[in-house]
Design a protein around this motif. Sequence first.
Motif, mmCIF file in Angstrom:
data_model
loop_
_atom_site.group_PDB
_atom_site.id
_atom_site.type_symbol
_atom_site.label_atom_id
_atom_site.label_comp_id
_atom_site.label_asym_id
_atom_site.label_seq_id
_atom_site.Cartn_x
_atom_site.Cartn_y
_atom_site.Cartn_z
ATOM 1 N N ARG A 1 0.808 -1.217 0.000
ATOM 2 C CA ARG A 1 0.000 0.000 0.000
ATOM 3 C C ARG A 1 0.841 1.267 0.000
ATOM 4 N N GLY A 2 2.092 1.140 -0.383
ATOM 5 C CA GLY A 2 2.934 2.318 -0.547
ATOM 6 C C GLY A 2 3.809 2.668 0.638
ATOM 7 N N GLY A 3 3.778 1.872 1.685
ATOM 8 C CA GLY A 3 4.649 2.108 2.828
ATOM 9 C C GLY A 3 3.937 2.703 4.021
ATOM 10 N N GLY A 4 4.660 2.736 5.126
ATOM 11 C CA GLY A 4 4.116 3.271 6.364
ATOM 12 C C GLY A 4 4.870 2.701 7.553
ATOM 13 N N ARG A 5 4.295 2.911 8.735
ATOM 14 C CA ARG A 5 4.920 2.438 9.968
ATOM 15 C C ARG A 5 4.061 1.366 10.617
ATOM 16 N N LEU A 6 4.704 0.294 11.058
ATOM 17 C CA LEU A 6 4.057 -0.730 11.861
ATOM 18 C C LEU A 6 4.345 -0.366 13.310
ATOM 19 N N VAL A 7 3.300 -0.008 14.058
ATOM 20 C CA VAL A 7 3.463 0.535 15.408
ATOM 21 C C VAL A 7 3.127 -0.538 16.437
ATOM 22 N N PHE A 8 4.097 -0.809 17.317
ATOM 23 C CA PHE A 8 3.938 -1.795 18.385
ATOM 24 C C PHE A 8 3.700 -1.075 19.702
ATOM 25 N N ASP A 9 2.625 -1.459 20.396
ATOM 26 C CA ASP A 9 2.383 -0.944 21.740
ATOM 27 C C ASP A 9 3.370 -1.604 22.706
ATOM 28 N N VAL A 10 3.372 -1.132 23.940
ATOM 29 C CA VAL A 10 4.231 -1.715 24.968
ATOM 30 C C VAL A 10 3.835 -3.173 25.170
ATOM 31 N N GLY A 11 4.818 -4.044 25.255
ATOM 32 C CA GLY A 11 4.558 -5.456 25.485
ATOM 33 C C GLY A 11 5.762 -6.296 25.110
ATOM 34 N N ARG A 12 5.576 -7.597 25.162
ATOM 35 C CA ARG A 12 6.622 -8.546 24.768
ATOM 36 C C ARG A 12 6.143 -9.273 23.520
#
Length: 85
Positions: free
Chosen positions: A56-67
Amino acid sequence: MKRALISIVLLTLILSPLRGAGESKDYKASLFGIKSNGTTLNTRSIQKAIDFIHDRGGGRLVFDVGRYLTGTIYLKSGVTMHLLE
């Protein structure tokens, strides 16, 4: 003076469609079924998220706090990972 003003206006009109080109979209890891419990193997889900974002042209994969438990993943151009505190 008039020539300079015309040049500035033309340059603004030419470059205005490019303004949003560098903006990337954020995608929450949880939307792809990625679990932060430290026991679920997320390799496939993370890779599918990377592939989806790249397509889809790129972007950021954002991870919340966790393991997050994962094996080898392959990043693609235009995709970055963002880890929240």
